[in-house]
Every structure is written in structure tokens, then in C-alpha cells.
Design a protein around this motif. Structure first.
Motif, PDB file in Angstrom:
ATOM      1  N   UNK A  48      79.417  30.465 -92.534  1.00 58.38           N
ATOM      2  CA  UNK A  48      78.754  29.562 -93.068  1.00 58.38           C
ATOM      3  C   UNK A  48      77.348  29.639 -92.229  1.00 58.38           C
ATOM      4  N   UNK A  49      76.167  29.865 -92.890  1.00 55.82           N
ATOM      5  CA  UNK A  49      74.923  30.006 -92.469  1.00 55.82           C
ATOM      6  C   UNK A  49      74.330  28.914 -91.628  1.00 55.82           C
ATOM      7  N   UNK A  50      74.873  27.545 -92.314  1.00 58.24           N
ATOM      8  CA  UNK A  50      74.473  26.452 -91.300  1.00 58.24           C
ATOM      9  C   UNK A  50      74.972  26.526 -90.013  1.00 58.24           C
ATOM     10  N   UNK A  51      76.218  26.791 -89.682  1.00 55.81           N
ATOM     11  CA  UNK A  51      76.659  27.018 -88.491  1.00 55.81           C
ATOM     12  C   UNK A  51      75.918  28.060 -87.646  1.00 55.81           C
ATOM     13  N   UNK A  52      75.603  29.166 -88.381  1.00 50.84           N
ATOM     14  CA  UNK A  52      74.626  29.998 -87.360  1.00 50.84           C
ATOM     15  C   UNK A  52      73.337  29.256 -87.101  1.00 50.84           C
ATOM     16  N   UNK A  53      72.913  28.517 -87.903  1.00 56.02           N
ATOM     17  CA  UNK A  53      71.470  27.816 -87.640  1.00 56.02           C
ATOM     18  C   UNK A  53      71.697  27.124 -86.531  1.00 56.02           C
ATOM     19  N   UNK A  54      72.895  26.051 -86.638  1.00 55.30           N
ATOM     20  CA  UNK A  54      73.206  25.173 -85.733  1.00 55.30           C
ATOM     21  C   UNK A  54      73.368  25.807 -84.116  1.00 55.30           C
ATOM     22  N   UNK A  55      74.002  26.716 -84.216  1.00 57.98           N
ATOM     23  CA  UNK A  55      74.255  27.534 -82.918  1.00 57.98           C
ATOM     24  C   UNK A  55      73.097  28.053 -82.331  1.00 57.98           C
ATOM     25  N   UNK A  56      72.189  28.302 -83.124  1.00 61.14           N
ATOM     26  CA  UNK A  56      70.818  28.984 -82.815  1.00 61.14           C
ATOM     27  C   UNK A  56      69.998  27.654 -82.037  1.00 61.14           C
ATOM     28  N   UNK A  57      70.221  26.711 -82.483  1.00 63.19           N
ATOM     29  CA  UNK A  57      69.331  25.400 -82.085  1.00 63.19           C
ATOM     30  C   UNK A  57      69.895  24.831 -80.783  1.00 63.19           C
ATOM     31  N   UNK A 102      75.092  20.491 -86.519  1.00 61.99           N
ATOM     32  CA  UNK A 102      75.583  20.958 -87.690  1.00 61.99           C
ATOM     33  C   UNK A 102      75.021  19.776 -88.748  1.00 61.99           C
ATOM     34  N   UNK A 103      75.091  18.557 -88.370  1.00 62.06           N
ATOM     35  CA  UNK A 103      74.851  17.312 -89.503  1.00 62.06           C
ATOM     36  C   UNK A 103      73.339  17.483 -89.768  1.00 62.06           C
ATOM     37  N   UNK A 104      72.544  17.570 -88.520  1.00 63.96           N
ATOM     38  CA  UNK A 104      71.143  17.598 -88.706  1.00 63.96           C
ATOM     39  C   UNK A 104      70.602  18.731 -89.629  1.00 63.96           C
ATOM     40  N   UNK A 105      71.220  20.108 -89.319  1.00 63.71           N
ATOM     41  CA  UNK A 105      71.028  21.284 -90.105  1.00 63.71           C
ATOM     42  C   UNK A 105      71.485  21.031 -91.453  1.00 63.71           C
ATOM     43  N   UNK A 106      72.543  20.322 -91.860  1.00 68.35           N
ATOM     44  CA  UNK A 106      72.821  20.201 -93.271  1.00 68.35           C
ATOM     45  C   UNK A 106      71.815  18.953 -93.941  1.00 68.35           C
TER      46      UNK A 106
END
Length: 126
Positions: A48-57, A102-106
Motif C-alpha cells: 500500500x503506497x499510502x503506508x509508504x507515504x505515511x512512513x516517509x512522513x 496514515x489517516x492524514x495521508x488517506x
């Protein structure tokens, strides 16, 4: 009909109300404690690329701690061992570090889609 189905689904997954959900949560908790993992460590950033983005933040020390927990769990698994009982007692498997980000990214992705903007990243699976 939908409200009844919604009420049933909320009851079904709530460990405080449903004894089967409570048993499931306790089982997952004990298995995560044996390896020193948290539930958020099980999310796969490649799936899930949302999780990847959340981890990067997230802050780097939080990501480093996650990587260290995963390495320790793989090491223990390869050795067919578990953490000692005193270390298992210190573990907090359901203390979340990823859910807020993750909620913020979604939310941002949904807002971008509602505005008709292009996504930041392509949603393709490897």
C-alpha cells in the motif's frame, strides 16, 4: 437495514463487546509480544503506497525503531526463539504510531481525488 448491518459490524469487531473479538485481540497481542512487534509493524509499505507515504512522513527515530523491531523479530524467528518473559511484559503491541499519519495521508488523497488533481504517486502494486 444498513444501520442494522452497521451496528452488527461495529459489535462484531469491538473487543469490549464481542468475546470472540476479545479472544482474537488477546491472541494477536500474545503473538506480537513474543517477537517484540507492534501491530503497525505488520503493515507492508510495498503493498500500500499510502503506508509508504505515511512512513516517509514520520520522524526518522520512529522509522528506525520500527526497522529495529522487524529485524529483531526476524532474528528471533530464524533462531526459533522468543523474547524473554520480562521483555515480553514491557511490550505494547497495540500502541499505534502510524494510524494518525496514515489517516492524514488517506484524507489528503481523498481530497486530491475530489478536486480532480493528479495523485502524487501512481497506485500500482509491484
Amino acid at each position: 437495514m444498513t444501520s442494522m448491518l452497521s451496528a452488527f459490524s461495529q459489535w462484531f469487531v469491538n473487543p469490549r463487546r464481542n468475546p470472540l473479538a476479545r479472544i482474537h485481540m488477546l491472541t494477536i497481542s500474545s503473538r506480537l509480544r513474543k517477537f517484540g512487534l507492534r501491530y503497525d509493524d505488520l503493515y507492508d509499505p510495498y503493498f500500500d503506497l499510502d503506508i509508504k507515504e505515511a512512513l516517509a512522513r514520520l520522524p526518522q527515530e520512529v522509522v528506525d525503531a520500527r526497522i529495529q523491531r522487524l529485524k529483531r523479530a526476524m532474528d528471533l524467528s530464524m533462531k526459533h526463539q522468543y523474547l524473554t518473559d520480562d521483555l515480553q511484559a514491557l511490550q505494547t503491541p497495540f500502541k499505534s504510531y502510524l494510524s494518525d499519519m496514515l489517516a492524514l495521508v488517506k484524507k489528503e488523497a481523498a481530497e486530491r481525488q475530489a478536486l480532480g488533481a493528479l495523485p502524487i504517486y501512481e497506485r500500482t502494486l509491484p
